[in-house]
Design an enzyme around this catalytic site. Sequence first.
Site, PDB file in Angstrom:
ATOM      1  CG  ASP A 167      -0.353  -6.478  -1.512  1.00 47.33           C
ATOM      2  OD1 ASP A 167      -0.172  -5.258  -1.477  1.00 47.33           O
ATOM      3  OD2 ASP A 167       0.581  -7.310  -1.409  1.00 47.33           O
ATOM      4  CB  SER A 168      -2.709  -1.558   0.589  1.00 45.67           C
ATOM      5  OG  SER A 168      -3.341  -1.120  -0.600  1.00 45.67           O
ATOM      6  CG  ASP A 218      -0.396  -5.226  -5.452  1.00 49.67           C
ATOM      7  OD1 ASP A 218       0.586  -5.241  -6.215  1.00 49.67           O
ATOM      8  OD2 ASP A 218      -0.428  -4.567  -4.393  1.00 49.67           O
ATOM      9  CE  LYS A 238       1.742  -2.423  -6.757  1.00 52.24           C
ATOM     10  NZ  LYS A 238       2.413  -3.199  -5.691  1.00 52.24           N
ATOM     11  CD  GLU A 269       4.965  -5.981  -2.497  1.00 53.38           C
ATOM     12  OE1 GLU A 269       5.783  -6.515  -1.715  1.00 53.38           O
ATOM     13  OE2 GLU A 269       3.889  -5.487  -2.129  1.00 53.38           O
ATOM     14  CD  GLU A 313       5.460   1.078  -0.436  1.00 56.45           C
ATOM     15  OE1 GLU A 313       5.014   0.307  -1.307  1.00 56.45           O
ATOM     16  OE2 GLU A 313       4.976   1.187   0.699  1.00 56.45           O
TER      17      GLU A 313
END
Length: 282
Positions: A46-47, A85, A115, A117, A184
């Site tokens: 999502d970056s 993501d 993925k 978070e 991270e």
Amino acid sequence: MSEKQLTAPDMLARKGGAKIAMLTAYDYPTGLLADAAGADAILVGDSVGMVCLGLPDTLGVTMADMLHHTRATARAVKHALLVADMPFLSYQGSVAEAVANAGRFLQEAGARAVKVEGGAEFLPQITAMLDAGIPVMGHIGLTPQQVARFGGFKAQGKTARAAQKLVGDARALADAGCFGIVLEAVPDEVAARITAELAIPTIGIGAGPRCDGQVLVQHDVLGLCPGIKPKFVKQYADLWTPAKEALAAYCAEVRSGVFPAEAHTRHMSPEELAEFAARRDA
Ligand code: KIV
């Protein structure tokens, strides 16, 4: 490079073996590049919001954005495991919504894993995704979707208490059945302890060298985004400067009339020219 596309179980089998090299990609060309370079896993992160969409953080990235970019990347990736993501608010609500959204990445966009978070707080959603047959990668430490709560992009796990919480979250994700965890911006010592303790691979970003693998944002590696460069990023090339110079040369040549030259120009054959002239006169 193997013929077969890597899978989540292949990543799991790498625990304790050769380190896993993971890169982000967001579209067809960056997917082709990362796959051709031999990345084991490619993350449509999502970056994308910050790297490609000009957003200040990842909070504005939607399911529609992620599906669009994952589809384009999937058309390019033939070797690496493709991980998508889950964006902000696509899984934090109900379990049913989380599973439905995660499933769209496999069913509609060509990803083979997602993925998520967050730690133990999202175990109901993660367990349900796994039960539905969707491989899940965890992501703890600096979880950018919590940027508003953290008050910025801040390293995590710095106190003994916070570090212990990370260890607990990592254990919970591994016990639930995640095939890997991104760590991270956590201290090397914490990442090393989690890596030693878990039977699943850890993928570090700003988490020191003792993880089972590493992930970086492709544009950071290539030097394609001028400006902010986090301490943990190693830039392997400066493609911004030659790219900008090439584009400036093109602009200058268009203005001066040097481009297009004869080599870039197609002329009509004598027959086509004759017919063209005849039609004009008709
Ligand atoms: O969105 C992303 O690119 C990520 C990686 C940096 C791990 O989550």
